[in-house]
Design a protein around this motif. Sequence first.
Motif, mmCIF file in Angstrom:
data_model
loop_
_atom_site.group_PDB
_atom_site.id
_atom_site.type_symbol
_atom_site.label_atom_id
_atom_site.label_comp_id
_atom_site.label_asym_id
_atom_site.label_seq_id
_atom_site.Cartn_x
_atom_site.Cartn_y
_atom_site.Cartn_z
ATOM 1 N N UNK A 374 0.800 -1.161 -0.156
ATOM 2 C CA UNK A 374 0.035 -0.150 -0.095
ATOM 3 C C UNK A 374 0.987 1.214 -0.027
ATOM 4 N N UNK A 375 2.145 1.065 0.529
ATOM 5 C CA UNK A 375 2.929 2.141 0.763
ATOM 6 C C UNK A 375 3.852 2.207 -0.381
ATOM 7 N N UNK A 397 -2.223 -2.487 -5.583
ATOM 8 C CA UNK A 397 -3.314 -3.091 -4.538
ATOM 9 C C UNK A 397 -4.526 -2.430 -4.570
ATOM 10 N N UNK A 398 -5.684 -3.053 -4.947
ATOM 11 C CA UNK A 398 -7.127 -2.078 -5.001
ATOM 12 C C UNK A 398 -7.292 -1.310 -3.793
ATOM 13 N N UNK A 399 -7.528 0.023 -4.077
ATOM 14 C CA UNK A 399 -8.059 0.858 -3.069
ATOM 15 C C UNK A 399 -6.750 1.746 -2.848
ATOM 16 N N UNK A 404 0.040 6.232 -4.992
ATOM 17 C CA UNK A 404 1.078 6.278 -5.917
ATOM 18 C C UNK A 404 0.956 7.562 -6.899
ATOM 19 N N UNK A 405 -0.127 7.716 -7.040
ATOM 20 C CA UNK A 405 -0.670 9.185 -8.029
ATOM 21 C C UNK A 405 -0.119 10.436 -7.122
ATOM 22 N N UNK A 406 -0.141 10.223 -5.759
ATOM 23 C CA UNK A 406 0.358 11.440 -5.082
ATOM 24 C C UNK A 406 1.888 11.320 -4.546
ATOM 25 N N UNK A 407 2.445 10.388 -4.883
ATOM 26 C CA UNK A 407 3.836 10.201 -4.660
ATOM 27 C C UNK A 407 4.768 11.050 -5.477
ATOM 28 N N UNK A 419 -5.200 -3.436 -9.297
ATOM 29 C CA UNK A 419 -4.483 -4.810 -9.421
ATOM 30 C C UNK A 419 -5.734 -5.792 -9.331
ATOM 31 N N UNK A 420 -5.882 -6.817 -10.091
ATOM 32 C CA UNK A 420 -7.007 -7.888 -9.841
ATOM 33 C C UNK A 420 -6.305 -8.586 -8.564
ATOM 34 N N UNK A 421 -7.435 -9.287 -8.163
ATOM 35 C CA UNK A 421 -7.042 -10.097 -6.870
ATOM 36 C C UNK A 421 -6.141 -11.184 -7.155
#
Length: 421
Positions: A374-375, A397-399, A404-407, A419-421
Amino acid sequence: MRTIQRFVILMLVLGTGLTADAINIKLKKDQAVVDGITYTINTKKQTASVVKGQELYVGDIVIPEKIVVDSVTCYVESISANAFKGCPGVTSVTIADGILKIGSSAFEGCASLTEITIPARIQELPSDLFKDCASLTSVNLPENLKKMSTGTFQGCKSLADFTFPANITEIPASTFAECSELKYVTLPSGTKKIGSSVFKNCTGLEYIDIPTGVSSIGNSAFEGCVSLREFRFPAGVSEIPANMFRGCSELKGVDISNSVSKIEHDAFNGCSSLDSISLSNSVSSIGSSAFEGCVSMKGVRLPNSVKEIPSSAFKGCASLAAITLPNSLLKIGSSAFEGCASLAALTLPLSLKEIGSDAFENCNSLMDIYCGSATPVKISGDSFSKTTQKEAIVHVKKGFTNNYNLDKQWKKFLNVINMDN
Protein backbone atom coordinates in the motif's frame (compact mmCIF):
# COMPACT_ATOMS: atom_id res chain seq x y z
CA MET A 1 102.19 -10.36 -17.27
CA ARG A 2 99.13 -11.73 -15.35
CA THR A 3 97.97 -13.52 -18.48
CA ILE A 4 101.34 -15.29 -18.75
CA GLN A 5 101.16 -16.28 -15.07
CA ARG A 6 97.69 -17.76 -15.46
CA PHE A 7 98.84 -19.66 -18.53
CA VAL A 8 101.80 -21.12 -16.60
CA ILE A 9 99.51 -22.10 -13.70
CA LEU A 10 97.11 -23.75 -16.12
CA MET A 11 99.92 -25.76 -17.69
CA LEU A 12 101.16 -26.88 -14.28
CA VAL A 13 97.65 -27.97 -13.23
CA LEU A 14 97.12 -29.94 -16.43
CA GLY A 15 100.56 -31.41 -16.09
CA THR A 16 99.68 -32.82 -12.70
CA GLY A 17 96.64 -34.65 -14.14
CA LEU A 18 94.02 -32.60 -12.24
CA THR A 19 90.65 -32.00 -13.91
CA ALA A 20 89.42 -28.64 -15.14
CA ASP A 21 87.22 -28.46 -12.01
CA ALA A 22 90.35 -27.59 -10.06
CA ILE A 23 90.78 -24.30 -11.94
CA ASN A 24 89.63 -21.43 -9.78
CA ILE A 25 89.20 -17.88 -11.08
CA LYS A 26 88.28 -15.84 -8.03
CA LEU A 27 85.83 -12.95 -8.40
CA LYS A 28 85.53 -12.19 -4.70
CA LYS A 29 86.85 -13.63 -1.52
CA ASP A 30 84.03 -16.20 -1.37
CA GLN A 31 83.27 -16.67 -5.09
CA ALA A 32 84.73 -18.72 -7.88
CA VAL A 33 83.95 -19.59 -11.49
CA VAL A 34 84.18 -23.27 -12.37
CA ASP A 35 83.39 -24.45 -15.88
CA GLY A 36 81.62 -21.18 -16.63
CA ILE A 37 79.33 -21.29 -13.57
CA THR A 38 79.73 -18.84 -10.69
CA TYR A 39 79.55 -20.21 -7.13
CA THR A 40 79.73 -18.84 -3.64
CA ILE A 41 82.12 -21.01 -1.68
CA ASN A 42 82.41 -22.04 1.95
CA THR A 43 85.64 -24.04 2.11
CA LYS A 44 85.27 -24.72 5.85
CA LYS A 45 81.88 -26.39 5.38
CA GLN A 46 82.88 -27.65 1.92
CA THR A 47 79.68 -26.30 0.37
CA ALA A 48 78.94 -24.31 -2.77
CA SER A 49 75.91 -22.49 -4.16
CA VAL A 50 75.25 -21.48 -7.76
CA VAL A 51 74.81 -17.70 -8.10
CA LYS A 52 74.29 -15.16 -10.86
CA GLY A 53 77.39 -14.61 -12.97
CA GLN A 54 78.89 -11.39 -14.26
CA GLU A 55 77.71 -12.37 -17.73
CA LEU A 56 74.48 -14.09 -18.80
CA TYR A 57 74.51 -17.87 -18.85
CA VAL A 58 73.87 -19.50 -22.22
CA GLY A 59 73.50 -22.98 -23.74
CA ASP A 60 73.20 -26.28 -21.90
CA ILE A 61 73.91 -25.84 -18.20
CA VAL A 62 75.15 -28.73 -16.05
CA ILE A 63 75.17 -28.21 -12.29
CA PRO A 64 77.49 -30.87 -10.80
CA GLU A 65 77.35 -32.60 -7.44
CA LYS A 66 80.74 -31.18 -6.43
CA ILE A 67 83.52 -28.87 -7.53
CA VAL A 68 87.16 -28.51 -6.51
CA VAL A 69 88.40 -25.08 -5.45
CA ASP A 70 91.94 -24.49 -4.17
CA SER A 71 92.29 -28.28 -3.80
CA VAL A 72 89.19 -28.37 -1.58
CA THR A 73 86.20 -30.46 -2.67
CA CYS A 74 82.98 -28.47 -2.22
CA TYR A 75 79.55 -30.05 -2.59
CA VAL A 76 76.96 -28.04 -4.51
CA GLU A 77 73.88 -27.87 -2.28
CA SER A 78 71.81 -24.99 -3.60
CA ILE A 79 70.91 -22.68 -6.45
CA SER A 80 70.60 -19.13 -5.18
CA ALA A 81 67.76 -16.70 -5.91
CA ASN A 82 67.94 -15.09 -9.37
CA ALA A 83 70.88 -17.32 -10.35
CA PHE A 84 69.72 -17.75 -13.96
CA LYS A 85 67.12 -14.97 -14.02
CA GLY A 86 66.92 -13.16 -17.32
CA CYS A 87 69.12 -15.62 -19.24
CA PRO A 88 67.12 -16.19 -22.45
CA GLY A 89 69.99 -18.13 -24.01
CA VAL A 90 69.85 -21.03 -21.51
CA THR A 91 68.50 -24.03 -23.45
CA SER A 92 68.68 -26.79 -20.83
CA VAL A 93 69.61 -27.28 -17.18
CA THR A 94 70.78 -30.55 -15.64
CA ILE A 95 70.66 -30.42 -11.85
CA ALA A 96 72.59 -32.89 -9.69
CA ASP A 97 70.71 -34.93 -7.08
CA GLY A 98 72.66 -33.31 -4.26
CA ILE A 99 70.83 -29.98 -4.60
CA LEU A 100 68.77 -29.33 -1.45
CA LYS A 101 67.36 -25.87 -2.13
CA ILE A 102 66.49 -23.60 -5.03
CA GLY A 103 65.97 -19.86 -4.50
CA SER A 104 63.15 -17.66 -5.80
CA SER A 105 63.21 -16.57 -9.46
CA ALA A 106 66.18 -18.86 -10.04
CA PHE A 107 65.13 -19.56 -13.65
CA GLU A 108 62.80 -16.63 -14.25
CA GLY A 109 62.93 -15.36 -17.82
CA CYS A 110 64.84 -18.34 -19.25
CA ALA A 111 62.79 -18.02 -22.41
CA SER A 112 64.54 -20.86 -24.31
CA LEU A 113 64.33 -23.46 -21.54
CA THR A 114 62.03 -26.27 -22.73
CA GLU A 115 62.15 -28.90 -19.97
CA ILE A 116 63.62 -29.50 -16.55
CA THR A 117 63.76 -32.16 -13.84
CA ILE A 118 63.77 -31.09 -10.20
CA PRO A 119 65.96 -33.30 -7.96
CA ALA A 120 64.27 -35.74 -5.58
CA ARG A 121 65.53 -34.05 -2.42
CA ILE A 122 63.79 -30.73 -3.15
CA GLN A 123 60.67 -30.40 -0.99
CA GLU A 124 59.67 -26.82 -1.79
CA LEU A 125 59.51 -24.72 -4.95
CA PRO A 126 60.05 -20.98 -4.34
CA SER A 127 58.14 -18.04 -5.78
CA ASP A 128 58.47 -17.13 -9.47
CA LEU A 129 60.84 -20.06 -10.03
CA PHE A 130 59.98 -20.49 -13.73
CA LYS A 131 58.13 -17.24 -14.31
CA ASP A 132 58.11 -16.22 -17.99
CA CYS A 133 59.89 -19.36 -19.18
CA ALA A 134 57.89 -19.05 -22.37
CA SER A 135 59.22 -22.23 -24.04
CA LEU A 136 58.87 -24.57 -21.05
CA THR A 137 56.73 -27.57 -22.01
CA SER A 138 57.75 -30.27 -19.53
CA VAL A 139 58.47 -30.19 -15.80
CA ASN A 140 59.30 -33.29 -13.78
CA LEU A 141 58.67 -32.74 -10.07
CA PRO A 142 59.77 -35.05 -7.25
CA GLU A 143 57.07 -37.19 -5.66
CA ASN A 144 57.88 -35.93 -2.16
CA LEU A 145 57.41 -32.25 -3.06
CA LYS A 146 55.36 -30.69 -0.26
CA LYS A 147 55.02 -26.99 -1.02
CA MET A 148 54.93 -24.47 -3.84
CA SER A 149 55.05 -20.68 -3.64
CA THR A 150 53.41 -17.90 -5.63
CA GLY A 151 53.86 -17.54 -9.37
CA THR A 152 55.95 -20.68 -9.84
CA PHE A 153 54.92 -21.17 -13.48
CA GLN A 154 53.42 -17.78 -14.22
CA GLY A 155 53.83 -16.84 -17.87
CA CYS A 156 54.94 -20.32 -19.02
CA LYS A 157 52.97 -19.90 -22.23
CA SER A 158 53.96 -23.25 -23.78
CA LEU A 159 52.99 -25.43 -20.80
CA ALA A 160 49.99 -27.51 -21.98
CA ASP A 161 49.33 -29.96 -19.15
CA PHE A 162 50.41 -30.41 -15.57
CA THR A 163 50.09 -33.00 -12.81
CA PHE A 164 50.85 -32.10 -9.20
CA PRO A 165 52.64 -34.44 -6.80
CA ALA A 166 50.27 -36.09 -4.32
CA ASN A 167 51.56 -34.24 -1.22
CA ILE A 168 50.60 -30.76 -2.41
CA THR A 169 47.63 -29.39 -0.42
CA GLU A 170 47.66 -25.74 -1.49
CA ILE A 171 47.92 -24.24 -4.98
CA PRO A 172 49.39 -20.79 -4.26
CA ALA A 173 48.52 -17.50 -5.95
CA SER A 174 49.32 -16.96 -9.64
CA THR A 175 50.81 -20.44 -10.03
CA PHE A 176 49.73 -20.70 -13.68
CA ALA A 177 48.67 -17.12 -14.45
CA GLU A 178 49.11 -16.26 -18.15
CA CYS A 179 49.82 -19.90 -19.12
CA SER A 180 47.83 -19.49 -22.33
CA GLU A 181 48.41 -23.03 -23.68
CA LEU A 182 47.46 -24.84 -20.46
CA LYS A 183 44.50 -27.12 -21.23
CA TYR A 184 44.53 -29.83 -18.57
CA VAL A 185 45.52 -29.77 -14.91
CA THR A 186 45.30 -32.62 -12.43
CA LEU A 187 45.00 -31.41 -8.85
CA PRO A 188 45.90 -33.74 -5.95
CA SER A 189 42.98 -35.29 -4.11
CA GLY A 190 44.27 -33.71 -0.88
CA THR A 191 44.05 -30.13 -2.19
CA LYS A 192 42.40 -27.82 0.34
CA LYS A 193 43.06 -24.34 -0.97
CA ILE A 194 43.35 -22.68 -4.38
CA GLY A 195 44.92 -19.23 -4.23
CA SER A 196 44.05 -16.01 -6.03
CA SER A 197 44.72 -15.64 -9.78
CA VAL A 198 45.99 -19.24 -9.96
CA PHE A 199 44.66 -19.78 -13.49
CA LYS A 200 44.13 -16.15 -14.48
CA ASN A 201 44.19 -15.69 -18.26
CA CYS A 202 44.78 -19.37 -18.95
CA THR A 203 42.94 -18.89 -22.22
CA GLY A 204 43.30 -22.53 -23.30
CA LEU A 205 41.96 -24.13 -20.10
CA GLU A 206 38.81 -26.06 -21.02
CA TYR A 207 38.00 -28.08 -17.91
CA ILE A 208 39.25 -28.67 -14.39
CA ASP A 209 38.08 -31.09 -11.73
CA ILE A 210 38.15 -29.52 -8.27
CA PRO A 211 38.72 -32.11 -5.49
CA THR A 212 36.00 -32.47 -2.88
CA GLY A 213 38.31 -31.34 -0.06
CA VAL A 214 38.81 -27.82 -1.43
CA SER A 215 37.27 -25.30 0.99
CA SER A 216 38.75 -22.03 -0.25
CA ILE A 217 39.24 -20.46 -3.69
CA GLY A 218 40.92 -17.07 -4.09
CA ASN A 219 39.95 -13.94 -6.04
CA SER A 220 40.26 -14.04 -9.84
CA ALA A 221 41.19 -17.73 -9.73
CA PHE A 222 39.80 -18.36 -13.23
CA GLU A 223 39.47 -14.82 -14.52
CA GLY A 224 40.00 -14.61 -18.28
CA CYS A 225 39.74 -18.38 -18.86
CA VAL A 226 37.83 -17.85 -22.09
CA SER A 227 37.76 -21.57 -23.03
CA LEU A 228 36.40 -22.85 -19.69
CA ARG A 229 32.93 -24.31 -20.36
CA GLU A 230 31.74 -25.77 -17.07
CA PHE A 231 32.58 -25.75 -13.38
CA ARG A 232 31.45 -27.65 -10.31
CA PHE A 233 31.90 -26.24 -6.82
CA PRO A 234 32.82 -28.78 -4.14
CA ALA A 235 30.63 -28.99 -1.06
CA GLY A 236 33.13 -27.28 1.28
CA VAL A 237 33.33 -23.92 -0.54
CA SER A 238 31.30 -21.20 1.21
CA GLU A 239 32.20 -18.19 -0.95
CA ILE A 240 32.49 -17.50 -4.66
CA PRO A 241 35.25 -14.89 -4.61
CA ALA A 242 35.54 -11.60 -6.45
CA ASN A 243 36.29 -11.80 -10.18
CA MET A 244 36.44 -15.59 -10.02
CA PHE A 245 35.06 -16.15 -13.52
CA ARG A 246 35.28 -12.61 -14.87
CA GLY A 247 35.52 -12.68 -18.66
CA CYS A 248 34.96 -16.46 -18.95
CA SER A 249 32.96 -15.99 -22.13
CA GLU A 250 32.41 -19.73 -22.84
CA LEU A 251 31.29 -20.68 -19.34
CA LYS A 252 27.81 -22.13 -19.60
CA GLY A 253 27.31 -24.75 -16.91
CA VAL A 254 27.93 -23.90 -13.25
CA ASP A 255 26.98 -26.21 -10.40
CA ILE A 256 26.84 -24.15 -7.20
CA SER A 257 26.83 -26.26 -4.06
CA ASN A 258 24.43 -25.71 -1.17
CA SER A 259 27.35 -24.65 1.02
CA VAL A 260 27.85 -21.36 -0.86
CA SER A 261 26.54 -18.44 1.19
CA LYS A 262 28.22 -15.49 -0.52
CA ILE A 263 28.91 -14.40 -4.09
CA GLU A 264 31.38 -11.53 -4.19
CA HIS A 265 31.60 -8.67 -6.66
CA ASP A 266 32.21 -9.34 -10.37
CA ALA A 267 32.26 -13.11 -9.77
CA PHE A 268 30.56 -13.86 -13.11
CA ASN A 269 31.07 -10.50 -14.81
CA GLY A 270 31.26 -10.95 -18.59
CA CYS A 271 30.25 -14.62 -18.64
CA SER A 272 28.41 -14.05 -21.90
CA SER A 273 27.44 -17.71 -22.48
CA LEU A 274 25.92 -18.30 -19.04
CA ASP A 275 22.20 -18.67 -19.76
CA SER A 276 20.80 -19.40 -16.30
CA ILE A 277 21.80 -19.58 -12.66
CA SER A 278 20.12 -21.25 -9.70
CA LEU A 279 21.07 -20.20 -6.21
CA SER A 280 20.24 -22.26 -3.16
CA ASN A 281 18.64 -20.84 -0.01
CA SER A 282 22.08 -20.75 1.62
CA VAL A 283 23.09 -17.73 -0.49
CA SER A 284 22.48 -14.56 1.50
CA SER A 285 24.84 -12.07 -0.14
CA ILE A 286 25.51 -11.06 -3.74
CA GLY A 287 28.22 -8.55 -4.63
CA SER A 288 28.08 -5.62 -7.03
CA SER A 289 28.36 -6.46 -10.75
CA ALA A 290 28.28 -10.15 -9.84
CA PHE A 291 26.45 -11.06 -13.06
CA GLU A 292 27.04 -7.92 -15.10
CA GLY A 293 27.35 -8.53 -18.82
CA CYS A 294 25.85 -12.05 -18.75
CA VAL A 295 24.08 -11.28 -22.00
CA SER A 296 22.73 -14.83 -22.54
CA MET A 297 21.13 -15.17 -19.12
CA LYS A 298 17.39 -15.69 -19.51
CA GLY A 299 16.20 -16.41 -15.99
CA VAL A 300 17.31 -16.04 -12.38
CA ARG A 301 15.85 -17.39 -9.18
CA LEU A 302 17.03 -15.56 -6.10
CA PRO A 303 16.53 -17.26 -2.73
CA ASN A 304 14.58 -15.66 0.10
CA SER A 305 17.79 -15.28 2.09
CA VAL A 306 18.90 -12.40 -0.17
CA LYS A 307 18.04 -8.98 1.28
CA GLU A 308 19.79 -6.71 -1.21
CA ILE A 309 20.52 -6.74 -4.92
CA PRO A 310 23.59 -4.49 -5.12
CA SER A 311 24.63 -2.00 -7.77
CA SER A 312 25.05 -3.31 -11.33
CA ALA A 313 24.40 -6.89 -10.17
CA PHE A 314 22.60 -7.82 -13.42
CA LYS A 315 23.54 -4.82 -15.53
CA GLY A 316 23.60 -5.57 -19.25
CA CYS A 317 21.85 -8.95 -18.98
CA ALA A 318 20.09 -8.23 -22.25
CA SER A 319 18.32 -11.63 -22.50
CA LEU A 320 16.94 -11.61 -18.97
CA ALA A 321 13.20 -11.97 -19.50
CA ALA A 322 12.11 -12.95 -16.01
CA ILE A 323 13.38 -12.66 -12.47
CA THR A 324 11.78 -13.72 -9.22
CA LEU A 325 12.61 -11.27 -6.47
CA PRO A 326 12.80 -12.80 -2.97
CA ASN A 327 10.22 -12.01 -0.33
CA SER A 328 13.01 -10.88 2.01
CA LEU A 329 14.34 -8.22 -0.38
CA LEU A 330 14.83 -4.75 1.14
CA LYS A 331 16.80 -2.87 -1.50
CA ILE A 332 17.60 -2.88 -5.21
CA GLY A 333 20.81 -0.95 -5.83
CA SER A 334 21.70 1.55 -8.53
CA SER A 335 21.92 0.17 -12.08
CA ALA A 336 21.11 -3.30 -10.73
CA PHE A 337 19.11 -4.26 -13.85
CA GLU A 338 20.19 -1.48 -16.19
CA GLY A 339 20.13 -2.59 -19.82
CA CYS A 340 18.00 -5.71 -19.20
CA ALA A 341 16.23 -5.04 -22.48
CA SER A 342 14.15 -8.24 -22.45
CA LEU A 343 12.66 -7.79 -19.00
CA ALA A 344 8.91 -7.43 -19.56
CA ALA A 345 7.33 -7.72 -16.11
CA LEU A 346 8.36 -7.10 -12.54
CA THR A 347 6.76 -7.99 -9.22
CA LEU A 348 7.98 -5.94 -6.27
CA PRO A 349 7.84 -7.89 -2.98
CA LEU A 350 6.10 -6.43 0.06
CA SER A 351 9.42 -6.30 1.91
CA LEU A 352 11.06 -3.95 -0.62
CA LYS A 353 11.87 -0.47 0.75
CA GLU A 354 14.09 1.19 -1.85
CA ILE A 355 15.07 1.11 -5.53
CA GLY A 356 18.25 2.97 -6.50
CA SER A 357 18.99 5.28 -9.40
CA ASP A 358 19.10 3.76 -12.92
CA ALA A 359 18.10 0.41 -11.43
CA PHE A 360 15.87 -0.31 -14.46
CA GLU A 361 17.30 2.20 -16.92
CA ASN A 362 17.13 1.08 -20.58
CA CYS A 363 14.70 -1.70 -19.67
CA ASN A 364 12.42 -0.53 -22.44
CA SER A 365 10.43 -3.78 -22.60
CA LEU A 366 9.33 -3.39 -18.99
CA MET A 367 5.60 -2.79 -19.41
CA ASP A 368 4.07 -4.32 -16.25
CA ILE A 369 5.06 -3.53 -12.66
CA TYR A 370 3.14 -5.22 -9.84
CA CYS A 371 3.19 -3.43 -6.48
CA GLY A 372 1.63 -5.33 -3.58
CA SER A 373 2.43 -2.74 -0.94
CA ALA A 374 0.00 0.00 0.00
CA THR A 375 2.96 2.29 0.65
CA PRO A 376 4.95 3.14 -2.49
CA VAL A 377 8.53 1.87 -2.58
CA LYS A 378 11.09 4.68 -2.38
CA ILE A 379 12.49 5.40 -5.83
CA SER A 380 14.44 8.20 -7.49
CA GLY A 381 13.43 10.10 -10.60
CA ASP A 382 15.59 7.89 -12.80
CA SER A 383 15.09 4.48 -11.19
CA PHE A 384 13.04 3.54 -14.28
CA SER A 385 13.46 4.64 -17.88
CA LYS A 386 11.27 7.32 -19.42
CA THR A 387 9.71 4.67 -21.69
CA THR A 388 8.59 2.64 -18.69
CA GLN A 389 7.26 5.71 -16.92
CA LYS A 390 5.21 6.77 -19.94
CA GLU A 391 4.02 3.41 -21.30
CA ALA A 392 4.12 0.74 -18.58
CA ILE A 393 1.16 -0.24 -16.43
CA VAL A 394 1.68 -0.08 -12.67
CA HIS A 395 -0.59 -2.60 -10.99
CA VAL A 396 -1.39 -1.50 -7.42
CA LYS A 397 -3.31 -3.25 -4.68
CA LYS A 398 -6.96 -2.27 -4.92
CA GLY A 399 -7.80 0.91 -3.07
CA PHE A 400 -4.27 2.33 -2.95
CA THR A 401 -3.74 3.81 -6.41
CA ASN A 402 -4.06 7.28 -4.95
CA ASN A 403 -1.01 6.68 -2.75
CA TYR A 404 1.05 6.19 -5.91
CA ASN A 405 -0.54 9.04 -7.84
CA LEU A 406 0.37 11.43 -5.04
CA ASP A 407 3.91 10.16 -4.53
CA LYS A 408 6.57 12.58 -5.81
CA GLN A 409 8.27 9.96 -8.00
CA TRP A 410 5.60 7.37 -8.70
CA LYS A 411 3.21 10.01 -10.04
CA LYS A 412 5.48 10.21 -13.09
CA PHE A 413 4.00 6.87 -14.20
CA LEU A 414 1.02 7.65 -16.40
CA ASN A 415 -0.79 4.33 -16.04
CA VAL A 416 -1.47 3.32 -12.43
CA ILE A 417 -4.41 0.92 -12.09
CA ASN A 418 -6.00 -1.35 -9.51
CA MET A 419 -4.60 -4.84 -9.45
CA ASP A 420 -6.91 -7.83 -9.92
CA ASN A 421 -7.10 -10.08 -6.84
